[in-house]
Scaffold this active site. Structure first.
Site, mmCIF file in Angstrom:
data_model
loop_
_atom_site.group_PDB
_atom_site.id
_atom_site.type_symbol
_atom_site.label_atom_id
_atom_site.label_comp_id
_atom_site.label_asym_id
_atom_site.label_seq_id
_atom_site.Cartn_x
_atom_site.Cartn_y
_atom_site.Cartn_z
ATOM 1 N N TYR A 21 35.346 1.435 -4.641
ATOM 2 C CA TYR A 21 35.096 0.934 -3.036
ATOM 3 C C TYR A 21 36.847 0.577 -2.874
ATOM 4 C CZ TYR A 21 34.187 -1.596 1.271
ATOM 5 O OH TYR A 21 33.988 -2.139 2.543
ATOM 6 N N SER B 26 39.053 -2.495 4.648
ATOM 7 C CA SER B 26 38.516 -3.802 4.166
ATOM 8 C C SER B 26 39.594 -4.724 3.347
ATOM 9 C CB SER B 26 37.702 -3.311 3.017
ATOM 10 O OG SER B 26 37.198 -4.416 2.213
#
Length: 224
Positions: free
Chosen positions: A136, A123
């Site tokens: 995350y 990401s």
């Protein structure tokens, strides 16, 4: 080409399965819930290493081997570290990072036979941190490091590509508090467009490697 895809019941995983099928390849889907019935599917919780390994072996044996693996599964637990329950925080690490490693590890015997390819999904938040996203970010920073090391480790044996997507229009943001959802002005990519880059990476000739791909909206705020 047999392509195993984690997180293939929705979002980028589903878009990748559809793109793989369109290419004439065979998608093999792993997800925590039942997926599109067009695709061969095994249900597994990637937070459980045993389940992840079993799913890979079952699909690989059923298909007669693997040519590629795409690790698109991912979850999040938004909030400040002190506010996110420890079990929820650690589950993000188990699914996003340890689940990725478990799937790749289980797939390696098959991929080495075919000189196949791995595409991991990180990401933009694996390159630049964001407040209230410590779980995350930690998991995706880990995927970045894991994949870069894996590419060195497996060179000449298995192709390795790191995919770094920005925000996409998927159900990933559903169920969050409003403060953690993209606003109406956010530019998000169609997951089908991101999936097309996965197919591009998988389709390179032997000996040619796309090591890293950053795919994000032109208005992405977390890049660079």
């Amino acid at each position: 080409m047999n392509v195993l895809i984690t997180g293939g019941a929705s979002g980028l995983g589903l878009a990748t399965a559809e793109a793989v099928e369109k290419e004439g390849w065979r998608p093999l889907v792993v997800d925590v819930r039942a997926g599109d019935q067009r695709f061969e599917h095994v249900t597994a919780d990637l937070a459980d290493r045993g389940q992840a390994e079993r799913a890979v072996r079952e699909l690989a044996e059923r298909a007669g081997g693997l040519d590629a693996v795409v690790t698109a599964a991912g979850i999040d637990a938004c909030g400040r570290l002190e506010d996110v329950p420890a079990d929820d925080w650690e589950r993000v690490i188990r699914v996003n990072l340890l689940g990725t490693a478990a799937v790749v590890r289980a797939a390696l015997p098959y991929l080495k036979r075919t000189r196949g390819r791995v595409v991991t999904c990180a990401s933009t938040l694996g390159l630049r941190p964001l407040s209230d996203a410590s779980a995350y970010s930690a998991s995706k920073f880990g995927v970045v490091g894991f994949t870069r090391a894996l590419a060195v480790e497996l060179r000449g044996e298995v192709g390795v590509t790191l995919l770094v997507p920005g925000g996409m229009r998927t159900a990933f943001f559903d169920g969050r508090a409003e403060q953690y959802k993209p606003g109406p002005e956010a530019g998000l990519n169609d997951p089908a467009d991101v999936a097309a880059t996965v197919v591009f990476a998988l389709g390179q000739p032997a000996g040619c490697e796309i090591r890293e791909l950053v795919i994000c909206p032109d208005t992405e705020t977390s890049w660079p």
